[in-house]
Scaffold this motif. Sequence first.
Motif, mmCIF file in Angstrom:
data_model
loop_
_atom_site.group_PDB
_atom_site.id
_atom_site.type_symbol
_atom_site.label_atom_id
_atom_site.label_comp_id
_atom_site.label_asym_id
_atom_site.label_seq_id
_atom_site.Cartn_x
_atom_site.Cartn_y
_atom_site.Cartn_z
ATOM 1 N N ALA A 6 23.262 -7.718 38.384
ATOM 2 C CA ALA A 6 23.146 -8.353 37.063
ATOM 3 C C ALA A 6 24.467 -8.231 36.306
ATOM 4 O O ALA A 6 24.539 -7.708 35.209
ATOM 5 C CB ALA A 6 21.979 -7.770 36.271
ATOM 6 N N ASP A 7 25.507 -8.741 36.933
ATOM 7 C CA ASP A 7 26.858 -8.666 36.380
ATOM 8 C C ASP A 7 27.328 -10.057 35.957
ATOM 9 O O ASP A 7 28.108 -10.703 36.659
ATOM 10 C CB ASP A 7 27.808 -8.073 37.417
ATOM 11 N N PRO A 8 26.856 -10.543 34.800
ATOM 12 C CA PRO A 8 27.260 -11.889 34.381
ATOM 13 C C PRO A 8 28.758 -11.998 34.084
ATOM 14 O O PRO A 8 29.356 -13.043 34.293
ATOM 15 C CB PRO A 8 26.427 -12.166 33.136
ATOM 16 N N MET A 9 29.377 -10.904 33.641
ATOM 17 C CA MET A 9 30.818 -10.960 33.368
ATOM 18 C C MET A 9 31.597 -11.140 34.670
ATOM 19 O O MET A 9 32.537 -11.919 34.728
ATOM 20 C CB MET A 9 31.267 -9.697 32.631
ATOM 21 N N GLY A 10 31.202 -10.416 35.707
ATOM 22 C CA GLY A 10 31.855 -10.575 37.005
ATOM 23 C C GLY A 10 31.647 -11.968 37.560
ATOM 24 O O GLY A 10 32.568 -12.578 38.104
ATOM 25 N N LEU A 11 30.423 -12.471 37.413
ATOM 26 C CA LEU A 11 30.137 -13.828 37.888
ATOM 27 C C LEU A 11 30.943 -14.875 37.132
ATOM 28 O O LEU A 11 31.356 -15.871 37.709
ATOM 29 C CB LEU A 11 28.641 -14.135 37.750
ATOM 30 N N SER A 12 31.160 -14.643 35.854
ATOM 31 C CA SER A 12 31.909 -15.631 35.069
ATOM 32 C C SER A 12 33.369 -15.721 35.510
ATOM 33 O O SER A 12 34.020 -16.738 35.296
ATOM 34 C CB SER A 12 31.823 -15.314 33.577
ATOM 35 N N GLU A 13 33.887 -14.666 36.132
ATOM 36 C CA GLU A 13 35.266 -14.682 36.634
ATOM 37 C C GLU A 13 35.369 -15.315 38.014
ATOM 38 O O GLU A 13 36.460 -15.698 38.446
ATOM 39 C CB GLU A 13 35.817 -13.265 36.676
ATOM 40 N N LEU A 14 34.261 -15.441 38.699
ATOM 41 C CA LEU A 14 34.261 -15.937 40.068
ATOM 42 C C LEU A 14 34.856 -17.345 40.208
ATOM 43 O O LEU A 14 35.697 -17.558 41.083
ATOM 44 C CB LEU A 14 32.839 -15.886 40.624
#
Length: 76
Positions: A6-14
Amino acid sequence: MMAIMADPMGLSELPDLVQKFKHLADCREATDAHFEDLNLFIRNRRIVRQKSGTLKNGFKEELDIEYGHRAAGLIS
């Protein structure tokens, strides 16, 4: 893994990362799937909390989705 954590910040950088590095070009189309996985994982957790006796093969109906393979993979 970022969806399960549940890492939306990491996903947003993908999306930026796969655009920045040419050797990740094959991964560009798959980035949207990770956001869908995060949504499915959150919904899966909600079902587990609310209906803890739900079997893995029942999540497809609970989530109201056509194909349950992705949801099942997130449960495993």
